[in-house]
Write an enzyme that holds these catalytic residues in place. Sequence first.
Site, PDB file in Angstrom:
ATOM      1  N   LYS A 275      45.276 -23.888 -21.044  1.00 18.49           N
ATOM      2  CA  LYS A 275      46.295 -24.994 -20.668  1.00 18.49           C
ATOM      3  C   LYS A 275      45.863 -25.943 -19.595  1.00 18.49           C
ATOM      4  O   LYS A 275      46.287 -26.969 -19.244  1.00 18.49           O
ATOM      5  CB  LYS A 275      47.726 -24.337 -20.553  1.00 18.49           C
ATOM      6  CG  LYS A 275      48.447 -24.956 -21.814  1.00 18.49           C
ATOM      7  CD  LYS A 275      50.206 -24.560 -21.136  1.00 18.49           C
ATOM      8  CE  LYS A 275      51.029 -25.241 -22.672  1.00 18.49           C
ATOM      9  NZ  LYS A 275      51.255 -24.099 -23.554  1.00 18.49           N
ATOM     10  N   ARG A 276      45.681 -24.999 -18.068  1.00 17.81           N
ATOM     11  CA  ARG A 276      45.318 -25.968 -16.893  1.00 17.81           C
ATOM     12  C   ARG A 276      43.885 -26.101 -16.714  1.00 17.81           C
ATOM     13  O   ARG A 276      43.538 -26.462 -16.435  1.00 17.81           O
ATOM     14  CB  ARG A 276      45.402 -24.490 -16.086  1.00 17.81           C
ATOM     15  CG  ARG A 276      47.060 -25.071 -15.970  1.00 17.81           C
ATOM     16  CD  ARG A 276      47.603 -23.418 -14.747  1.00 17.81           C
ATOM     17  NE  ARG A 276      48.146 -22.795 -15.531  1.00 17.81           N
ATOM     18  CZ  ARG A 276      49.315 -23.027 -16.874  1.00 17.81           C
ATOM     19  NH1 ARG A 276      50.383 -24.240 -16.265  1.00 17.81           N
ATOM     20  NH2 ARG A 276      49.938 -22.532 -17.596  1.00 17.81           N
TER      21      ARG A 276
END
Length: 534
Positions: A275-276
């Site tokens: 996600k990051r």
Amino acid sequence: MTQAARSPGRGGPETEAAGPDVGPVRVRVAPSPTGPIHVGNMHTAFFNWLFARGRGGAFILRFEDTDLERSDPKFERLIFEEMRWLGLDWDEGPDIGGPYGPYRQSERLPLYEEYARRLVESGHVYPCYCTAEELEAERAEAQRAGVAYKYSGRCRRLGEAERERFETEDRVPALRFAVPGGRVVVIDDLIRGRIEYPTEAISDFIIVRPSGMPLYNFAVVVDDITMRVSHVIRGEGHIPNTPVQCLIYEALGERQPRFGHVGHILLPSREKMAKRAGNAYVGMYREEGFLPEALINFMALLGWTPADGREFLTLREILAEFSLERVTKAPSVFDPEKLTWMNANYIRRLDREELARRCLPFLKKAGLVAESLGEDPPDAAPDPPAGMVRSDFERVVWIVSLEQERIETLKDIVAATEFFFRRDIEPDEAALKMLREAGDILDEALQTYRNHEDWSPTSLEAAGRALVERLGLSGRKVFQPIRAAVTGRVASPPLFDTMAALGRDLCLERMARAVAFTASSSSSRPPPSGADGR
Ligand code: GLU
């Protein structure tokens, strides 16, 4: 986990997931508005959208915003924007409503309460008074023993007296689902085929926290039931949640949707697209100048291929050919280099005016052209930002079309064409070196072009060739310094097209400045070379 949990041949009754009769096609995507939308979520949204649109069904957007701390309306707006940017529309959603709303979980709490009550009344759910510390102790114990943690079921067996004691201690219970033992949950997955889960592997799970907030597996089932969702298409990371959800449907006596789990998206390094990670957000691709049609085409091919294996497809073509049968369960690789290559291809296919329209926001953001350029009236040449040359839309069309073959993203247009828009340029190192070595040639070129009026590429070229002839040098020897003088760099689009687009005044001004520069850096001027025939 999937493989490990498969256990064909186990005895006991089976729970058959959705049969073929699931009613009209209604699919959904349920992102959490806790951050910018991730490529994985958008990919799921896209496949759901394709499935719905291809079958005349409904595509629903709803938000899983029970994490009140981290959910933010600004991320909701980004999700809307980015879905629209890619051309995905929805039939029901938090912004437009619909017959089965509301479409935010935070606004649906009474519904979860009602369904939780049904489960309590039917005995499928029990209050669990265990504190966080007690549960932690159980977990640590399991870890010490080297076994997978599963809730002990202590509160499932609570006697009346113990329950009363906890109540008088003011312990507020969570609600826990009593998982039936000795069963196998069977999921007939649309993409992966039969998946079996023995219920022994599933711990009694919490459906409502002591705070009254429902947990994902419970809320999603209530949402999917009440929104009449027919098919749940999502990433394979949710496979372990599916048997849990099946047990809830069963306990409620509700019809289950069909499930289909799409393979993971991996980076070329085979890591999951976390996600990051820098390249995980859809918004980043928009800001970096990727075309939505290129990103859509690229995303379509993550886990799906058309029957003839071709790579370039419009959204309309993808829609006409998409089917879940051709979606693979294998992970797919998100290769940023391939996306860039595809994007460059899409840029080349745009007509010049369209390319200019798409580049304008990037040129504006970089302060190279007026904010109002290209707006009504389209042929106006508004005052340029300070230090810039006046441009109208036609000029922008001309300039960007010179770079159409070279840029890979729309953002590339800024660095590639900056010298067309700035009144003053700073030649780069290579250009400076070239200028220092070519003072005489530049002087000659300036004389030639000062006396030249026709600023069309062909006429500029004829004059340039005559100069080459007269100096007895190679074309390169003469044209490269001119290029360095008028563009401030040693690589540019074809020289005479570039000069034409720059215009007479700017070219003469820059050549004169280059001549003055070479005169001032006299020590670096090389002696005329005999080989050059001067
Ligand atoms: N919020 C969840 C996700 O985005 C939804 C999962 C689901 O589709 O059931 O992964």
